[in-house]
Scaffold this active site. Structure first.
Site, mmCIF file in Angstrom:
data_model
loop_
_atom_site.group_PDB
_atom_site.id
_atom_site.type_symbol
_atom_site.label_atom_id
_atom_site.label_comp_id
_atom_site.label_asym_id
_atom_site.label_seq_id
_atom_site.Cartn_x
_atom_site.Cartn_y
_atom_site.Cartn_z
ATOM 1 C CB CYS A 77 -0.890 -0.094 1.341
ATOM 2 S SG CYS A 77 -1.819 1.503 1.470
ATOM 3 C CB CYS A 191 -3.014 3.811 -5.336
ATOM 4 S SG CYS A 191 -4.500 2.907 -4.570
HETATM 5 N N1 DGL Z 1 -4.248 0.596 -1.924
HETATM 6 C C1 DGL Z 1 -3.676 1.563 -1.329
HETATM 7 C C2 DGL Z 1 -2.540 2.541 -1.823
HETATM 8 O O1 DGL Z 1 -1.889 1.833 -2.248
HETATM 9 C C3 DGL Z 1 -4.771 2.579 -0.469
HETATM 10 C C4 DGL Z 1 -6.406 2.571 -1.076
HETATM 11 C C5 DGL Z 1 -6.990 3.277 -0.165
HETATM 12 O O2 DGL Z 1 -7.330 2.641 0.985
HETATM 13 O O3 DGL Z 1 -7.450 4.432 -0.029
HETATM 14 O O4 DGL Z 1 -2.519 3.556 -1.448
#
Ligand code: DGL
Length: 264
Positions: A77, A191
């Site tokens: 993440c 993301c």
């Molecule tokens: N998958 C996450 C990232 O890479 C976060 C997405 C979220 O929960 O807003 O930032």
């Protein structure tokens, strides 16, 4: 401490985004036992404050490490990594691999020297992104956009919904509407949810090169575990959610080696 072959790799994200890191990892390490934790109770991270992420992520990872004794943890993440990676590393006594925006490879590829960074709202405002841009892309114009809509669309797609291409296009369009946006040739998918929409993004904006950190992180995990023993056969992975939610479809998850889904 001696690692047993069944010590898992622990993947962590707010939702399904980390699957875009798990996929390339399993290509390199097909027999790796997997525990994938999705902090659905904290989702979406992109709308949370720095203070919330900085306290929530290390605490949750600490509990998961105590329970599953992983050989390595992957913060799959960008939001959690750009805010809390150092804190998690100092709190945990195991290797922790983070996910940070792939600005360096994007700068190596861009011909127009105009790069889009598409992330969550929290990620695109991080000083960490300024540092990466200054260090690796000083001669590029970097245009950032935070899109909670794309996170939702990726969750919906993995949940089995049909995705509306126009919604994907509308969610990323502000990058191209910004000054110099018409010269973007490369977009960093900052993301982990967004590579799950690769087909839709490619159809929406043909000719753009999309770059994400997944394959590079997979190589890093393989390197860090290069001398370690693995089970002789493929193991069904475990996916955990921190709250009861609508799960991604099991058919999709099987493609990522997940055999069981539970609430933590
Ligand atoms: N998958 C996450 C990232 O890479 C976060 C997405 C979220 O929960 O807003 O930032």
């Amino acid at each position: 401490m001696t690692l047993t072959p069944d010590a898992p790799l622990l993947f962590f994200d707010s939702g399904v985004g980390g699957l875009s890191v798990l996929g390339p990892t399993l290509k390199l390490l097909p027999n790796a036992p997997i525990v994938y934790a999705a902090d659905s109770a904290g989702y979406p991270y992109g709308k949370r404050s720095e203070a919330e992420i900085a306290s929530r992520v290390p605490a949750l990872l600490g509990r998961l490490v105590e329970r599953f004794h992983p050989r390595l943890a992957v913060i799959a993440c960008n939001t959690a990594s750009t805010i809390a990676l150092e804190h998690v590393r100092s709190a945990l006594d195991l290797p922790v691999v983070g996910t940070v925006p792939a600005i360096k490879p994007a700068a190596e590829m861009s011909r127009t020297r105009v790069i889009g960074v598409l992330g969550t709202q929290a990620t695109v405002r991080q000083p960490y992104v300024d540092e990466l841009a200054a260090r690796f892309a000083a001669d590029c114009t970097i245009i950032r956009h935070g899109s909670p809509e794309l996170v939702e669309l990726a969750e919906a797609k993995l949940g089995g919904d049909i995705i509306d291409f126009d919604a994907v296009r509308a969610a990323a369009q502000p990058l191209f509407d910004a000054p110099d946006g018409d010269r973007i040739d490369t977009i960093v998918l900052a993301c982990t949810h967004f590579p799950l929409l690769d087909d839709e993004l490619t159809a929406a904006f043909p000719g753009i090169t999309y770059i994400d950190g997944g394959p590079g992180i997979a190589r890093r995990i393989a390197y860090l575990t290069r001398d370690q023993a693995w089970p002789r056969e493929t193991q069904p992975g475990l996916m955990l959610f921190t709250s009861p939610v609508r799960h991604p479809s099991l058919a999709t998850l099987t493609g990522y080696g997940i055999g069981e889904v539970k609430t933590l």
